[in-house]
Motif scaffolding. Sequence first.
Motif, PDB file in Angstrom:
ATOM      1  N   GLU A   1       0.830  -1.204   0.000  1.00 28.41           N
ATOM      2  CA  GLU A   1       0.000   0.000   0.000  1.00 28.41           C
ATOM      3  C   GLU A   1       0.866   1.256   0.000  1.00 28.41           C
ATOM      4  N   ALA A   2       1.930   1.250   0.809  1.00 28.42           N
ATOM      5  CA  ALA A   2       2.840   2.390   0.844  1.00 28.42           C
ATOM      6  C   ALA A   2       3.518   2.592  -0.516  1.00 28.42           C
ATOM      7  N   GLU A   3       3.851   1.492  -1.162  1.00 24.45           N
ATOM      8  CA  GLU A   3       4.497   1.567  -2.476  1.00 24.45           C
ATOM      9  C   GLU A   3       3.539   2.142  -3.516  1.00 24.45           C
ATOM     10  N   ARG A   4       2.253   1.728  -3.424  1.00 20.94           N
ATOM     11  CA  ARG A   4       1.261   2.267  -4.356  1.00 20.94           C
ATOM     12  C   ARG A   4       1.067   3.769  -4.145  1.00 20.94           C
ATOM     13  N   ARG A   5       1.010   4.182  -2.870  1.00 22.81           N
ATOM     14  CA  ARG A   5       0.874   5.613  -2.583  1.00 22.81           C
ATOM     15  C   ARG A   5       2.065   6.398  -3.112  1.00 22.81           C
ATOM     16  N   ARG A   6       3.238   5.846  -2.923  1.00 26.56           N
ATOM     17  CA  ARG A   6       4.453   6.519  -3.398  1.00 26.56           C
ATOM     18  C   ARG A   6       4.419   6.662  -4.922  1.00 26.56           C
ATOM     19  N   GLU A   7       4.012   5.590  -5.600  1.00 30.07           N
ATOM     20  CA  GLU A   7       3.930   5.660  -7.057  1.00 30.07           C
ATOM     21  C   GLU A   7       2.888   6.676  -7.504  1.00 30.07           C
ATOM     22  N   THR A   8       1.774   6.711  -6.755  1.00 35.21           N
ATOM     23  CA  THR A   8       0.726   7.680  -7.098  1.00 35.21           C
ATOM     24  C   THR A   8       1.233   9.112  -6.939  1.00 35.21           C
ATOM     25  N   ILE A   9       1.933   9.369  -5.839  1.00 31.25           N
ATOM     26  CA  ILE A   9       2.469  10.702  -5.587  1.00 31.25           C
ATOM     27  C   ILE A   9       3.484  11.081  -6.662  1.00 31.25           C
ATOM     28  N   LEU A  10       4.362  10.155  -6.997  1.00 31.48           N
ATOM     29  CA  LEU A  10       5.374  10.433  -8.024  1.00 31.48           C
ATOM     30  C   LEU A  10       4.721  10.715  -9.385  1.00 31.48           C
ATOM     31  N   LYS A  11       3.687   9.929  -9.702  1.00 33.73           N
ATOM     32  CA  LYS A  11       2.987  10.158 -10.958  1.00 33.73           C
ATOM     33  C   LYS A  11       2.308  11.524 -10.978  1.00 33.73           C
ATOM     34  N   GLU A  12       1.694  11.885  -9.825  1.00 32.44           N
ATOM     35  CA  GLU A  12       1.019  13.183  -9.740  1.00 32.44           C
ATOM     36  C   GLU A  12       2.017  14.323  -9.889  1.00 32.44           C
ATOM     37  N   ARG A  13       3.185  14.189  -9.252  1.00 31.94           N
ATOM     38  CA  ARG A  13       4.222  15.214  -9.397  1.00 31.94           C
ATOM     39  C   ARG A  13       4.686  15.312 -10.840  1.00 31.94           C
ATOM     40  N   GLN A  14       4.892  14.181 -11.468  1.00 30.71           N
ATOM     41  CA  GLN A  14       5.344  14.184 -12.855  1.00 30.71           C
ATOM     42  C   GLN A  14       4.294  14.804 -13.762  1.00 30.71           C
ATOM     43  N   ARG A  15       3.004  14.497 -13.437  1.00 35.29           N
ATOM     44  CA  ARG A  15       1.924  15.071 -14.243  1.00 35.29           C
ATOM     45  C   ARG A  15       1.911  16.589 -14.159  1.00 35.29           C
ATOM     46  N   LYS A  16       2.115  17.115 -12.927  1.00 34.31           N
ATOM     47  CA  LYS A  16       2.146  18.561 -12.735  1.00 34.31           C
ATOM     48  C   LYS A  16       3.326  19.184 -13.463  1.00 34.31           C
ATOM     49  N   LYS A  17       4.472  18.534 -13.368  1.00 39.92           N
ATOM     50  CA  LYS A  17       5.657  19.049 -14.072  1.00 39.92           C
ATOM     51  C   LYS A  17       5.421  19.087 -15.575  1.00 39.92           C
ATOM     52  N   ASP A  18       4.818  17.996 -16.070  1.00 37.59           N
ATOM     53  CA  ASP A  18       4.552  17.949 -17.504  1.00 37.59           C
ATOM     54  C   ASP A  18       3.559  19.027 -17.904  1.00 37.59           C
ATOM     55  N   SER A  19       2.550  19.286 -17.036  1.00 35.48           N
ATOM     56  CA  SER A  19       1.543  20.307 -17.334  1.00 35.48           C
ATOM     57  C   SER A  19       2.166  21.691 -17.363  1.00 35.48           C
ATOM     58  N   ILE A  20       3.041  21.974 -16.368  1.00 33.06           N
ATOM     59  CA  ILE A  20       3.703  23.280 -16.309  1.00 33.06           C
ATOM     60  C   ILE A  20       4.614  23.451 -17.517  1.00 33.06           C
ATOM     61  N   ALA A  21       5.352  22.394 -17.826  1.00 36.99           N
ATOM     62  CA  ALA A  21       6.268  22.482 -18.968  1.00 36.99           C
ATOM     63  C   ALA A  21       5.490  22.711 -20.262  1.00 36.99           C
ATOM     64  N   LYS A  22       4.330  22.104 -20.394  1.00 39.37           N
ATOM     65  CA  LYS A  22       3.533  22.276 -21.592  1.00 39.37           C
ATOM     66  C   LYS A  22       2.991  23.690 -21.696  1.00 39.37           C
ATOM     67  N   ALA A  23       2.558  24.222 -20.506  1.00 43.95           N
ATOM     68  CA  ALA A  23       2.020  25.588 -20.495  1.00 43.95           C
ATOM     69  C   ALA A  23       3.102  26.574 -20.902  1.00 43.95           C
ATOM     70  N   ARG A  24       4.314  26.412 -20.391  1.00 47.09           N
ATOM     71  CA  ARG A  24       5.422  27.300 -20.736  1.00 47.09           C
ATOM     72  C   ARG A  24       5.749  27.206 -22.217  1.00 47.09           C
ATOM     73  N   GLU A  25       5.656  26.008 -22.743  1.00 48.97           N
ATOM     74  CA  GLU A  25       5.951  25.829 -24.173  1.00 48.97           C
ATOM     75  C   GLU A  25       4.914  26.562 -25.033  1.00 48.97           C
TER      76      GLU A  25
END
Length: 267
Positions: free
Chosen positions: A238-262
Amino acid sequence: MKKSILITLTFLLVSGFVVQAQQTVRIGYVDMEYILQNVPEYQEASAQLEKKVQQWKTEIETELQRVDKMKQDLANERPLLTNELIKDREDEIKFEEKKILDYQQKRFGPNGDFITQKLQLVKPVQDQVFVAVQEIAKNRNYDLIFDKSADVVTLFAADRLDVSDQVLRSITRASNRKELETRQEKRELIRQEAKTVEEDAVLSEREQLQQERKQEREALLEKRRQERDSIRNAKKEEAERRRETILKERQRKKDSIAKAREEIRNN
């Protein structure tokens, strides 16, 4: 003939016991072969005798091969020899064959070393069995105890009539007595010998119950350990799933910000 006599005697003995009015007849038997297989001293001596037997057989085989070679040599050389030499060689071969036959009789004949030494091995155990049977018959009120492995033809014998283990126990205890050195060991042996067959059975049942309880405790501890491991693994997953979810969410936000800047740069 011998078997018939033994069967007749056994039948008469049993019949004599049965016809006694209102009297309970106790009959038992021993298996001498089984007892011999479970007496360490006999097994050790038997193994030593077997080594001798193998040595004797090797000696005989070596001599037979030597005589066979003498015969083969004579067959090959016969055309070159005189009748007198041929006769001498044949007499020599016959002499050597007789020596081998005499040696075989000496080792394996009816009165040979093998039979003699085998009887010498069995006799001490037979004597111990005889003494043990007398004690058991007296203490347990047996009317008849016979040897199942003897010449008497036994068509059926219930296991409950088998006193072989009691005889083995008596022989073992007698052997242990000779090896004891301290008074404490002697007292313990006397205490053990004072137990009746029923007490031995109760002790065995008690030990079995203790063993079963031990196994139950171990099984319960193993079950609890597996449950703890299962819970621990579930939490870890369960902890591993939460960690993966958090990492994915962070990556999604980074990708969204990078796309907006582009998009801003392109406009």
